[in-house]
Design a protein around this motif. Sequence first.
Motif, PDB file in Angstrom:
ATOM      1  N   VAL A 223       5.563  12.885  -1.933  1.00 41.60           N
ATOM      2  CA  VAL A 223       5.702  11.513  -1.559  1.00 41.60           C
ATOM      3  C   VAL A 223       5.162  10.856  -2.724  1.00 41.60           C
ATOM      4  CG1 VAL A 223       4.681   9.871  -0.047  1.00 41.60           C
ATOM      5  CG2 VAL A 223       5.023  12.005   0.882  1.00 41.60           C
ATOM      6  N   LYS A 224       4.055  11.435  -3.539  1.00 39.60           N
ATOM      7  CA  LYS A 224       3.930  10.569  -4.865  1.00 39.60           C
ATOM      8  C   LYS A 224       5.006  10.637  -5.597  1.00 39.60           C
ATOM      9  CE  LYS A 224      -1.110  11.573  -4.596  1.00 39.60           C
ATOM     10  NZ  LYS A 224      -2.176  12.101  -5.442  1.00 39.60           N
ATOM     11  N   TRP A 225       5.585  11.561  -5.915  1.00 34.97           N
ATOM     12  CA  TRP A 225       6.603  11.617  -6.836  1.00 34.97           C
ATOM     13  C   TRP A 225       7.966  10.760  -6.566  1.00 34.97           C
ATOM     14  CZ3 TRP A 225      12.054  12.878  -6.578  1.00 34.97           C
ATOM     15  CH2 TRP A 225      12.559  13.027  -7.907  1.00 34.97           C
ATOM     16  N   LEU A 226       8.386  10.759  -5.102  1.00 37.14           N
ATOM     17  CA  LEU A 226       9.308   9.675  -4.668  1.00 37.14           C
ATOM     18  C   LEU A 226       9.026   8.310  -4.992  1.00 37.14           C
ATOM     19  CD1 LEU A 226      10.633  11.577  -1.379  1.00 37.14           C
ATOM     20  CD2 LEU A 226      11.720  11.113  -3.352  1.00 37.14           C
ATOM     21  N   LEU A 227       7.643   8.121  -4.439  1.00 37.05           N
ATOM     22  CA  LEU A 227       7.228   6.539  -4.795  1.00 37.05           C
ATOM     23  C   LEU A 227       7.153   6.332  -6.315  1.00 37.05           C
ATOM     24  CD1 LEU A 227       4.319   6.274  -2.145  1.00 37.05           C
ATOM     25  CD2 LEU A 227       6.760   5.193  -1.920  1.00 37.05           C
TER      26      LEU A 227
ATOM     27  N   GLN B 166       0.788  -1.166  -0.270  1.00 38.43           N
ATOM     28  CA  GLN B 166       0.102   0.130   0.029  1.00 38.43           C
ATOM     29  C   GLN B 166       0.844   1.374   0.145  1.00 38.43           C
ATOM     30  OE1 GLN B 166      -2.582  -0.664   3.350  1.00 38.43           O
ATOM     31  NE2 GLN B 166      -4.137  -1.408   2.013  1.00 38.43           N
ATOM     32  N   ILE B 167       1.857   1.023  -0.822  1.00 39.16           N
ATOM     33  CA  ILE B 167       2.729   2.559  -1.116  1.00 39.16           C
ATOM     34  C   ILE B 167       3.045   2.604  -2.479  1.00 39.16           C
ATOM     35  CG2 ILE B 167       4.148   1.934   1.023  1.00 39.16           C
ATOM     36  CD1 ILE B 167       6.362   0.901  -0.665  1.00 39.16           C
ATOM     37  N   ALA B 168       1.764   2.204  -3.204  1.00 36.43           N
ATOM     38  CA  ALA B 168       1.817   2.723  -4.757  1.00 36.43           C
ATOM     39  C   ALA B 168       1.500   4.445  -4.524  1.00 36.43           C
ATOM     40  CB  ALA B 168       0.659   2.025  -5.552  1.00 36.43           C
ATOM     41  N   PRO B 169       1.990   5.027  -5.645  1.00 39.08           N
ATOM     42  CA  PRO B 169       1.811   6.456  -5.721  1.00 39.08           C
ATOM     43  C   PRO B 169       0.303   6.894  -5.658  1.00 39.08           C
ATOM     44  CG  PRO B 169       3.399   6.101  -7.338  1.00 39.08           C
ATOM     45  CD  PRO B 169       2.974   4.589  -6.826  1.00 39.08           C
ATOM     46  N   LYS B 170      -0.509   5.996  -6.293  1.00 37.81           N
ATOM     47  CA  LYS B 170      -1.949   6.351  -6.209  1.00 37.81           C
ATOM     48  C   LYS B 170      -2.716   6.234  -4.958  1.00 37.81           C
ATOM     49  CE  LYS B 170      -3.658   2.018  -8.204  1.00 37.81           C
ATOM     50  NZ  LYS B 170      -4.334   1.238  -9.355  1.00 37.81           N
ATOM     51  N   GLU B 171      -1.916   5.495  -4.086  1.00 39.79           N
ATOM     52  CA  GLU B 171      -2.424   5.051  -2.535  1.00 39.79           C
ATOM     53  C   GLU B 171      -2.003   6.008  -1.810  1.00 39.79           C
ATOM     54  OE1 GLU B 171      -3.853   1.987  -1.844  1.00 39.79           O
ATOM     55  OE2 GLU B 171      -3.126   0.530  -3.398  1.00 39.79           O
ATOM     56  N   VAL B 172      -1.359   7.258  -2.042  1.00 41.36           N
ATOM     57  CA  VAL B 172      -1.187   8.176  -1.104  1.00 41.36           C
ATOM     58  C   VAL B 172      -2.176   9.248  -0.919  1.00 41.36           C
ATOM     59  CG1 VAL B 172       0.349  10.364  -0.833  1.00 41.36           C
ATOM     60  CG2 VAL B 172       1.226   8.251  -1.845  1.00 41.36           C
ATOM     61  N   ASN B 173      -2.436   9.423   0.309  1.00 43.13           N
ATOM     62  CA  ASN B 173      -3.471  10.188   0.649  1.00 43.13           C
ATOM     63  C   ASN B 173      -3.279  11.746   0.262  1.00 43.13           C
ATOM     64  OD1 ASN B 173      -5.415  11.894   2.056  1.00 43.13           O
ATOM     65  ND2 ASN B 173      -5.804  10.393   3.808  1.00 43.13           N
TER      66      ASN B 173
END
Length: 215
Positions: free
Chosen positions: A169-173, A153-160
């Motif tokens: 955070v999305k960019w890093l993942l 559950q650390i995919a970019p689209k999973e980020v709140n």
Amino acid sequence: MNIGTPLEPQTVNQFTRLLNNNGYVLNFSNHEFALFSEGTVGVSIQERYGLSKGKSLERYLHEADREDSIKLLNALLGEWEVREREKAPAWMQSIADKCWQILKELGPVNATFRTQYEYLESCCHSILEARAIQPASSTTLPKLVALMQKTLQIAPKEVNATIPQADEVKWLLGSLTNTVGSLAELRNSYGSGHGKSMLYVALSPRMPGLLLVLR
């Protein structure tokens, strides 16, 4: 253990001057060294010999097939570049430079692409297997990483989107997936798994350090 021609003792001694620090190897814990060696050459070196990390490394390098030793030394030197180069005294940096030169003379240093590729594959498979997930044998490394991210559950689209610095955070993942994809492409072009033409030009032996940073 399938043994081929090992490295010459004087060659091993050159590397252990840098890597065996009174029984320690870099600043690996026993567990970290086991994961690193198993992910790189398929064997937990310290568990095999039952000695200190440094002495176990020496025994392995004296006995192992030279291709496996070169693979391991490439990975360890890359790790040294990341962990130690900046704070190392000049004499130690000189030893490291000599070690890189020896690796260049020994064979295709760009086998490191295969090493890092296999290490990443091993990490992804271990995470997935611990959760009873068995991907198809044909699954590529980028897809393995994407599946691992989804599972954890650390995919970019999973980020709140409401958390602080959500975009960063999305960019890093997302950059993890992009980096793995680029590594796969570099492996195809520079790895040792494909024949090369007479015009082939290898990358600098310092590239392993960069790969370890990206990893």
